[in-house]
Design a protein around this motif. Sequence first.
Motif, PDB file in Angstrom:
ATOM      1  N   GLY A   5       0.817  -1.212   0.000  1.00  0.00           N
ATOM      2  CA  GLY A   5       0.000   0.000   0.000  1.00  0.00           C
ATOM      3  C   GLY A   5       0.848   1.257   0.000  1.00  0.00           C
ATOM      4  O   GLY A   5       0.531   2.234  -0.676  1.00  0.00           O
ATOM      5  N   ILE A   6       1.952   1.206   0.747  1.00  0.00           N
ATOM      6  CA  ILE A   6       2.855   2.366   0.783  1.00  0.00           C
ATOM      7  C   ILE A   6       3.487   2.592  -0.584  1.00  0.00           C
ATOM      8  O   ILE A   6       3.608   3.725  -1.054  1.00  0.00           O
ATOM      9  CB  ILE A   6       3.935   2.163   1.855  1.00  0.00           C
ATOM     10  CG1 ILE A   6       3.294   2.122   3.245  1.00  0.00           C
ATOM     11  CG2 ILE A   6       4.984   3.268   1.800  1.00  0.00           C
ATOM     12  CD1 ILE A   6       4.253   1.804   4.367  1.00  0.00           C
ATOM     13  N   LEU A   7       3.873   1.506  -1.226  1.00  0.00           N
ATOM     14  CA  LEU A   7       4.457   1.640  -2.558  1.00  0.00           C
ATOM     15  C   LEU A   7       3.444   2.178  -3.563  1.00  0.00           C
ATOM     16  O   LEU A   7       3.789   2.885  -4.512  1.00  0.00           O
ATOM     17  CB  LEU A   7       4.993   0.284  -3.026  1.00  0.00           C
ATOM     18  CG  LEU A   7       6.191  -0.262  -2.241  1.00  0.00           C
ATOM     19  CD1 LEU A   7       6.632  -1.599  -2.812  1.00  0.00           C
ATOM     20  CD2 LEU A   7       7.343   0.713  -2.268  1.00  0.00           C
ATOM     21  N   GLY A   8       2.144   1.839  -3.359  1.00  0.00           N
ATOM     22  CA  GLY A   8       1.097   2.409  -4.202  1.00  0.00           C
ATOM     23  C   GLY A   8       1.018   3.917  -4.030  1.00  0.00           C
ATOM     24  O   GLY A   8       0.811   4.658  -4.998  1.00  0.00           O
ATOM     25  N   MET A   9       1.203   4.371  -2.802  1.00  0.00           N
ATOM     26  CA  MET A   9       1.235   5.815  -2.546  1.00  0.00           C
ATOM     27  C   MET A   9       2.411   6.466  -3.263  1.00  0.00           C
ATOM     28  O   MET A   9       2.295   7.560  -3.818  1.00  0.00           O
ATOM     29  CB  MET A   9       1.332   6.063  -1.040  1.00  0.00           C
ATOM     30  CG  MET A   9       0.120   5.621  -0.254  1.00  0.00           C
ATOM     31  SD  MET A   9       0.393   5.676   1.534  1.00  0.00           S
ATOM     32  CE  MET A   9       0.787   7.405   1.758  1.00  0.00           C
ATOM     33  N   ILE A  10       3.553   5.762  -3.248  1.00  0.00           N
ATOM     34  CA  ILE A  10       4.741   6.288  -3.947  1.00  0.00           C
ATOM     35  C   ILE A  10       4.439   6.478  -5.426  1.00  0.00           C
ATOM     36  O   ILE A  10       4.781   7.501  -6.038  1.00  0.00           O
ATOM     37  CB  ILE A  10       5.918   5.310  -3.791  1.00  0.00           C
ATOM     38  CG1 ILE A  10       6.419   5.322  -2.345  1.00  0.00           C
ATOM     39  CG2 ILE A  10       7.065   5.673  -4.719  1.00  0.00           C
ATOM     40  CD1 ILE A  10       7.153   6.565  -1.970  1.00  0.00           C
ATOM     41  N   ALA A  11       3.770   5.492  -6.033  1.00  0.00           N
ATOM     42  CA  ALA A  11       3.452   5.580  -7.463  1.00  0.00           C
ATOM     43  C   ALA A  11       2.544   6.767  -7.739  1.00  0.00           C
ATOM     44  O   ALA A  11       2.713   7.486  -8.736  1.00  0.00           O
ATOM     45  CB  ALA A  11       2.792   4.275  -7.915  1.00  0.00           C
ATOM     46  N   SER A  12       1.569   6.991  -6.842  1.00  0.00           N
ATOM     47  CA  SER A  12       0.652   8.114  -7.029  1.00  0.00           C
ATOM     48  C   SER A  12       1.389   9.446  -6.958  1.00  0.00           C
ATOM     49  O   SER A  12       1.191  10.332  -7.789  1.00  0.00           O
ATOM     50  CB  SER A  12      -0.446   8.059  -5.955  1.00  0.00           C
ATOM     51  OG  SER A  12      -1.162   6.857  -6.035  1.00  0.00           O
ATOM     52  N   VAL A  13       2.249   9.588  -5.966  1.00  0.00           N
ATOM     53  CA  VAL A  13       3.017  10.827  -5.819  1.00  0.00           C
ATOM     54  C   VAL A  13       3.919  11.042  -7.029  1.00  0.00           C
ATOM     55  O   VAL A  13       4.088  12.164  -7.512  1.00  0.00           O
ATOM     56  CB  VAL A  13       3.846  10.784  -4.518  1.00  0.00           C
ATOM     57  CG1 VAL A  13       4.788  11.983  -4.446  1.00  0.00           C
ATOM     58  CG2 VAL A  13       2.924  10.780  -3.325  1.00  0.00           C
ATOM     59  N   PHE A  14       4.506   9.940  -7.530  1.00  0.00           N
ATOM     60  CA  PHE A  14       5.375  10.066  -8.692  1.00  0.00           C
ATOM     61  C   PHE A  14       4.610  10.599  -9.895  1.00  0.00           C
ATOM     62  O   PHE A  14       5.068  11.505 -10.601  1.00  0.00           O
ATOM     63  CB  PHE A  14       5.984   8.705  -9.021  1.00  0.00           C
ATOM     64  CG  PHE A  14       6.670   8.659 -10.365  1.00  0.00           C
ATOM     65  CD1 PHE A  14       7.844   9.348 -10.588  1.00  0.00           C
ATOM     66  CD2 PHE A  14       6.106   7.947 -11.407  1.00  0.00           C
ATOM     67  CE1 PHE A  14       8.457   9.314 -11.816  1.00  0.00           C
ATOM     68  CE2 PHE A  14       6.712   7.909 -12.645  1.00  0.00           C
ATOM     69  CZ  PHE A  14       7.893   8.585 -12.846  1.00  0.00           C
ATOM     70  N   LEU A  15       3.409  10.051 -10.132  1.00  0.00           N
ATOM     71  CA  LEU A  15       2.620  10.489 -11.282  1.00  0.00           C
ATOM     72  C   LEU A  15       2.215  11.953 -11.142  1.00  0.00           C
ATOM     73  O   LEU A  15       2.261  12.721 -12.105  1.00  0.00           O
ATOM     74  CB  LEU A  15       1.373   9.606 -11.421  1.00  0.00           C
ATOM     75  CG  LEU A  15       1.634   8.148 -11.831  1.00  0.00           C
ATOM     76  CD1 LEU A  15       0.340   7.348 -11.814  1.00  0.00           C
ATOM     77  CD2 LEU A  15       2.265   8.090 -13.215  1.00  0.00           C
ATOM     78  N   ILE A  16       1.839  12.334  -9.923  1.00  0.00           N
ATOM     79  CA  ILE A  16       1.430  13.729  -9.708  1.00  0.00           C
ATOM     80  C   ILE A  16       2.604  14.673  -9.934  1.00  0.00           C
ATOM     81  O   ILE A  16       2.492  15.692 -10.623  1.00  0.00           O
ATOM     82  CB  ILE A  16       0.862  13.898  -8.281  1.00  0.00           C
ATOM     83  CG1 ILE A  16      -0.449  13.124  -8.149  1.00  0.00           C
ATOM     84  CG2 ILE A  16       0.644  15.370  -7.965  1.00  0.00           C
ATOM     85  CD1 ILE A  16      -0.986  13.077  -6.731  1.00  0.00           C
ATOM     86  N   SER A  17       3.759  14.316  -9.350  1.00  0.00           N
ATOM     87  CA  SER A  17       4.925  15.193  -9.462  1.00  0.00           C
ATOM     88  C   SER A  17       5.469  15.227 -10.883  1.00  0.00           C
ATOM     89  O   SER A  17       6.013  16.221 -11.328  1.00  0.00           O
ATOM     90  CB  SER A  17       6.022  14.726  -8.496  1.00  0.00           C
ATOM     91  OG  SER A  17       6.456  13.416  -8.830  1.00  0.00           O
TER      92      SER A  17
END
Length: 380
Positions: free
Chosen positions: A123-135
Motif C-alpha cells: 500500500g505504501i508503494l502504491g502511494m509512492i506511485a501516485s506521488v510520482f505520477l502527480i509530481s
Amino acid sequence: MLTKVSFYITAIVCLITAFVIKRVYFKEKNKNTDTNSIQGIKWFALAIFSWGAGAFINIILTSVFNISTNHKIIISLGVFFSLVNSLFILMSIPSIEHYEKRSIVIRIIERFTNREVFIIFGGILGMIASVFLISFYSNNNENASNNVIWLIDIPISLVVAFSLLQELNKAFKNRGMRFMYLPTFALFVLIIIAVTHRIIPETQIQYWIPLSTWNILGIVTALSFKFLFILLFTILLYSWKLLAEKEEQQSEFIKIKTIKETLEKDKETLLIANESHLDTIKHLKSEIDQQKKKYKKLKKSSKVELSDRQKEVLANLGVCGTKKSYTEIAEAMNISVDGFQAHIYQIKKALNVSGSDGKEQLISYAIDKNLLGFATISCS
C-alpha cells in the motif's frame, strides 16, 4: 560524476556481499539450523541486495539512456528501493537474539505474518506511485517535486533506523560487546544526515555551503551508512555463529554423556555375565576413560548457574508441569503468564534447551538436579 561513482561502488559492494550472505544462508539452512536465525540471514541478504539492485538499475539508466541523476525517475526508483530495503531490514530485526524486551515497532511487526507485512508495504508503494505520477506531470520546480517524493520514505526510514539502533544495542549488550554502542549510534547519526540531505532543497542550502560540498556530503554519508550497516550485521552474524557452535558443543556433550552411561551399563553386564571377557572389558574401560575426559572437559565448560527465582520456576514446573499449563502455574505463583514464560525462555537459553519437547526436558532437569525442593506451589 560523483553520484555515478557512488552507484558503481554501491552496486559492486552490495551485490557481492548479498551473494556471499545468501550462500551462508543456504549452507546454514542445509544444516537444519534454527529457522528464526537463518530467516534473519535471508532478510539481511535481501536488504543488501535491494541497495545493489537499485544502484545497478541507476547505472543502466544514467549510462545507457543518459538520464540525469536528478531526474524524477531516478529519484522515484531511489525511494522505491529505499522502502524495499526498509521492509527487509524490519523483517530481519526480529531474528537479532537478546534477552531484553523488544522495541514497540518490532513487537508490532511480530504480530503480523510476513504476507501481511508485505501487503502493508504494498500500500505504501502504491502511494509512492501516485506521488510520482502527480509530481511528474506537475509544473513545480524539479527539486521541490523530488523532495515531495522523499517525504513518503523518510518517516519509515527514521522509524526503522531507531528500531535498528535499539535492537543492535540490546544484542551487543547481551553478548558482552558494549563497545559496539558507538558504531551503532554512528550508524543512526549517518542515517539521520542522509535523510536530512534528501529533504533540504539545493536552492536553500546553497546560501550556507557550496553545492559541491553539499553533494559530496550526501554521497559520502549514503555510502558510509550502507557499509557500516553491512559491517555491524556481519559482526552479529559472526557472533551468532559462535553461539551456534556453543550449542553444537552442548549437543555433543549430551551425546557423549549418553554414550558414557551406555558404556557403564555394558561394563557392568559384562563383568557379571562372564569374567573371561577381560580383553573386551579392558577395551571398554579404556574407551570409557577417554569419554570421561571429554565429558569432564565439556562439563566444566557447560556449567550453568541459575538464580533463586529461576530455580523456583523450574521446581514448580517439575512439580506441576505434567498436570498444569504454564498459565495455571503462573497463576499459582501469583505472577503474569508473560513473566513466567520470560523466566522459562531465560532458563532454556541458559540450559541450551530447544525443540518441541523443551518442557519435558526442563521437568527432567529439575528432577535430575534435585531442584524440586525449591517449589513454592503444590498440585493437590
